[in-house]
Motif scaffolding. Sequence first.
Motif, PDB file in Angstrom:
ATOM      1  N   VAL A  53       0.954  -1.120   0.027  1.00 40.55           N
ATOM      2  CA  VAL A  53       0.048   0.085   0.198  1.00 40.55           C
ATOM      3  C   VAL A  53       0.824   1.166  -0.279  1.00 40.55           C
ATOM      4  N   SER A  54       2.286   1.090   0.147  1.00 43.97           N
ATOM      5  CA  SER A  54       3.255   2.063   0.239  1.00 43.97           C
ATOM      6  C   SER A  54       4.446   1.667  -0.255  1.00 43.97           C
ATOM      7  N   SER A  55       5.068   2.316  -1.183  1.00 50.05           N
ATOM      8  CA  SER A  55       6.611   2.225  -1.456  1.00 50.05           C
ATOM      9  C   SER A  55       7.052   3.492  -1.137  1.00 50.05           C
ATOM     10  N   VAL A  56       8.206   3.515  -0.289  1.00 48.09           N
ATOM     11  CA  VAL A  56       8.880   4.865   0.175  1.00 48.09           C
ATOM     12  C   VAL A  56      10.254   4.621  -0.361  1.00 48.09           C
ATOM     13  N   SER A  57      10.788   5.553  -1.218  1.00 49.31           N
ATOM     14  CA  SER A  57      11.775   5.179  -1.841  1.00 49.31           C
ATOM     15  C   SER A  57      12.628   6.660  -1.806  1.00 49.31           C
ATOM     16  N   TRP A  58      14.223   6.175  -1.901  1.00 44.64           N
ATOM     17  CA  TRP A  58      15.336   7.388  -2.072  1.00 44.64           C
ATOM     18  C   TRP A  58      15.888   7.346  -3.287  1.00 44.64           C
ATOM     19  N   GLY A  59      15.749   8.327  -3.892  1.00 45.18           N
ATOM     20  CA  GLY A  59      16.345   8.468  -5.237  1.00 45.18           C
ATOM     21  C   GLY A  59      17.780   9.212  -5.627  1.00 45.18           C
ATOM     22  N   GLY A  60      18.207   9.468  -4.404  1.00 44.38           N
ATOM     23  CA  GLY A  60      19.766  10.082  -4.453  1.00 44.38           C
ATOM     24  C   GLY A  60      19.478  11.317  -5.310  1.00 44.38           C
ATOM     25  N   ASP A  61      20.539  11.609  -6.089  1.00 46.18           N
ATOM     26  CA  ASP A  61      20.411  12.795  -7.075  1.00 46.18           C
ATOM     27  C   ASP A  61      20.036  12.448  -8.376  1.00 46.18           C
ATOM     28  N   TYR A  62      19.532  11.166  -8.753  1.00 43.90           N
ATOM     29  CA  TYR A  62      19.550  10.622 -10.061  1.00 43.90           C
ATOM     30  C   TYR A  62      18.530  11.284 -10.670  1.00 43.90           C
ATOM     31  N   GLN A  95      28.797  27.799  -6.538  1.00 41.96           N
ATOM     32  CA  GLN A  95      28.479  26.409  -7.221  1.00 41.96           C
ATOM     33  C   GLN A  95      27.123  26.071  -6.710  1.00 41.96           C
ATOM     34  N   THR A  96      26.256  25.407  -7.816  1.00 43.37           N
ATOM     35  CA  THR A  96      25.120  24.612  -7.317  1.00 43.37           C
ATOM     36  C   THR A  96      25.338  23.175  -7.381  1.00 43.37           C
ATOM     37  N   ARG A  97      24.622  22.484  -6.528  1.00 47.86           N
ATOM     38  CA  ARG A  97      24.745  20.991  -6.439  1.00 47.86           C
ATOM     39  C   ARG A  97      23.225  20.339  -6.655  1.00 47.86           C
ATOM     40  N   PHE A  98      23.166  19.106  -6.814  1.00 50.75           N
ATOM     41  CA  PHE A  98      21.858  18.510  -7.054  1.00 50.75           C
ATOM     42  C   PHE A  98      21.239  18.091  -5.875  1.00 50.75           C
ATOM     43  N   VAL A  99      19.894  18.422  -5.435  1.00 50.16           N
ATOM     44  CA  VAL A  99      19.285  17.742  -4.414  1.00 50.16           C
ATOM     45  C   VAL A  99      19.169  16.381  -4.563  1.00 50.16           C
ATOM     46  N   HIS A 100      18.730  15.577  -3.072  1.00 48.95           N
ATOM     47  CA  HIS A 100      18.192  14.460  -3.437  1.00 48.95           C
ATOM     48  C   HIS A 100      16.588  14.291  -3.205  1.00 48.95           C
ATOM     49  N   THR A 101      16.029  13.308  -3.714  1.00 49.57           N
ATOM     50  CA  THR A 101      14.716  13.324  -3.687  1.00 49.57           C
ATOM     51  C   THR A 101      14.225  11.966  -3.194  1.00 49.57           C
ATOM     52  N   LEU A 102      12.913  12.158  -2.744  1.00 52.55           N
ATOM     53  CA  LEU A 102      12.467  10.869  -1.783  1.00 52.55           C
ATOM     54  C   LEU A 102      10.847  10.946  -2.105  1.00 52.55           C
ATOM     55  N   ASN A 103      10.459   9.832  -2.397  1.00 49.13           N
ATOM     56  CA  ASN A 103       8.747   9.875  -2.577  1.00 49.13           C
ATOM     57  C   ASN A 103       8.463   8.525  -1.720  1.00 49.13           C
ATOM     58  N   GLY A 104       6.889   8.730  -1.611  1.00 51.41           N
ATOM     59  CA  GLY A 104       6.314   7.713  -0.877  1.00 51.41           C
ATOM     60  C   GLY A 104       4.961   7.726  -0.934  1.00 51.41           C
ATOM     61  N   SER A 105       4.198   6.482  -0.929  1.00 44.44           N
ATOM     62  CA  SER A 105       2.504   6.552  -0.957  1.00 44.44           C
ATOM     63  C   SER A 105       2.277   6.762   0.485  1.00 44.44           C
ATOM     64  N   ALA A 106       1.060   7.557   0.499  1.00 41.16           N
ATOM     65  CA  ALA A 106       0.713   7.844   2.041  1.00 41.16           C
ATOM     66  C   ALA A 106      -0.783   7.876   1.773  1.00 41.16           C
ATOM     67  N   LEU A 107      -1.592   7.321   1.302  1.00 41.53           N
ATOM     68  CA  LEU A 107      -1.253   5.750   0.811  1.00 41.53           C
ATOM     69  C   LEU A 107      -2.045   5.597  -0.176  1.00 41.53           C
ATOM     70  N   ALA A 108      -2.054   4.510  -0.992  1.00 41.94           N
ATOM     71  CA  ALA A 108      -2.757   3.969  -2.009  1.00 41.94           C
ATOM     72  C   ALA A 108      -4.062   3.294  -1.463  1.00 41.94           C
ATOM     73  N   THR A 109      -5.267   4.180  -1.643  1.00 40.33           N
ATOM     74  CA  THR A 109      -6.492   3.667  -1.285  1.00 40.33           C
ATOM     75  C   THR A 109      -7.282   2.196  -1.688  1.00 40.33           C
ATOM     76  N   SER A 110      -6.957   2.245  -2.982  1.00 38.17           N
ATOM     77  CA  SER A 110      -7.595   0.910  -3.858  1.00 38.17           C
ATOM     78  C   SER A 110      -7.066  -0.585  -3.111  1.00 38.17           C
ATOM     79  N   ARG A 111      -6.007  -0.476  -2.425  1.00 36.65           N
ATOM     80  CA  ARG A 111      -5.776  -1.667  -1.683  1.00 36.65           C
ATOM     81  C   ARG A 111      -5.908  -1.549  -0.241  1.00 36.65           C
ATOM     82  N   LEU A 112      -6.168  -0.189   0.233  1.00 36.68           N
ATOM     83  CA  LEU A 112      -6.380  -0.205   1.692  1.00 36.68           C
ATOM     84  C   LEU A 112      -7.973  -0.610   1.981  1.00 36.68           C
TER      85      LEU A 112
END
Length: 426
Positions: free
Chosen positions: A351-360, A376-393
């Motif tokens: 019902v949730s995948s929580v992921s770290w993408g680094g700077d990809y 100088q600029t640098r790349f951020v890191h990104t993270l995402n996650g379902s909170a939540l997917a209701t069709s399976r809840l």
Amino acid sequence: MLDMELIRKDRDAVAAALAKRLDAAEVDRVLEEIQQLDRERRRLISEIDGERQRRKAEARAYAQAKRAGVEPQVTSDDGRKQVAELEAELDEVQARLRTTMSELPNLPAEDVVPGGKEANRVVKTFGAPPAIEKVRDHVELSRMLGLVDHERGVKLGGSGFWMYTGVGARLEWALINWLIERNIEAGYEFLLPPHLLLDSAGFAAGQFPKFYDDVYHLDKQSAPRGQFLLPTAETAILGAYQDEILDTTKLPLKVFAYTPCYRREAAGSHSDERGTVRGHQFNKVEIFQFTLPEQADAALEQMVNHAESLVEGLGLHYQRSLLAAGDSSASMRKTLDIEVWMPSTGKYKEVSSVSWGGDYQARRAAIRYREPGGKQTRFVHTLNGSALATSRLLPAILEQFQQPDGSVLVPEVLRPRLATDRLTPH
């Protein structure tokens, strides 16, 4: 997108990490092609710069000779490529390099093991499976309770679609509203993005070009720039910040969105994918963070704990799994799935995948930050996650809280919204 400098400096480490996901021989072939294109790119840049410097020097010498009243010496260009010709070659090489680089997946984190689903590892369990003497599945329960009309959903959209009805529609909406409120309480800013996105957003998220055919596209006549229906709000959130330099003092930037999600899924006839478990349109609330590199570990733990608190708040039994490299999204370095127990199949469903993408993703989307006082600029890191997917809840709620008489207890946090503590058969 991977860091070209990292490939130059430590190709062996990059190859070893990619081999967790891809065939080792194929990895070596692709990395060799990338390095050849990179060498050709740098050679052409050097040749173009040299040719420009030569022409500038000749122009200065010509002007000086004219001023001195001397006949200028003109160097023949025979056999020498024009700058425009070299630039055209450079454009072609850079396009090939970008395409090849864009097809490489992210580097799995050190604690992510090779393999597919069989190598996933359960790292936490909450509660215990409910003891149910005679288990009814969620499809049967939803029909008995008048919550989901599968037949009319298919009539409207074809296989893989359904329609919530009556109390079922209210329960789905109650879940979405409760999740929205909880995410706001957790400090996430609420967004409602467009559902039609430009192809650039799909590339930024890492879904294109490899998974281009997994989403629904508008035809080129209707959308000359390329548009598609978003498969997840992650794509929209990331795309919204393309080509931006984020304020360091506001990182981590925490946002979330509610959207329907549209995907070309293989809508299932298998017992564990029936009903609303897998389809072409479903509702999901997605949390997202943009962080400094040093903030990413803490952000991942925070997001996993938050997503789990939502499942726990509903009183559902679940487990947390660390996914193997081959079962993770190609854009992510590390993914943790939160999976609810489905009594009818004796299996867990994510019902949730929580992921770290680094700077990809940030490299693909050109999302950066600048240190205070720095240039100088640098790349951020990104993270995402379902909170939540209701069709399976909803299936998990129906199955875990079912009663012998066919009724289903409503999770306590949703009872005020539905004005009842129990759903009863019609």
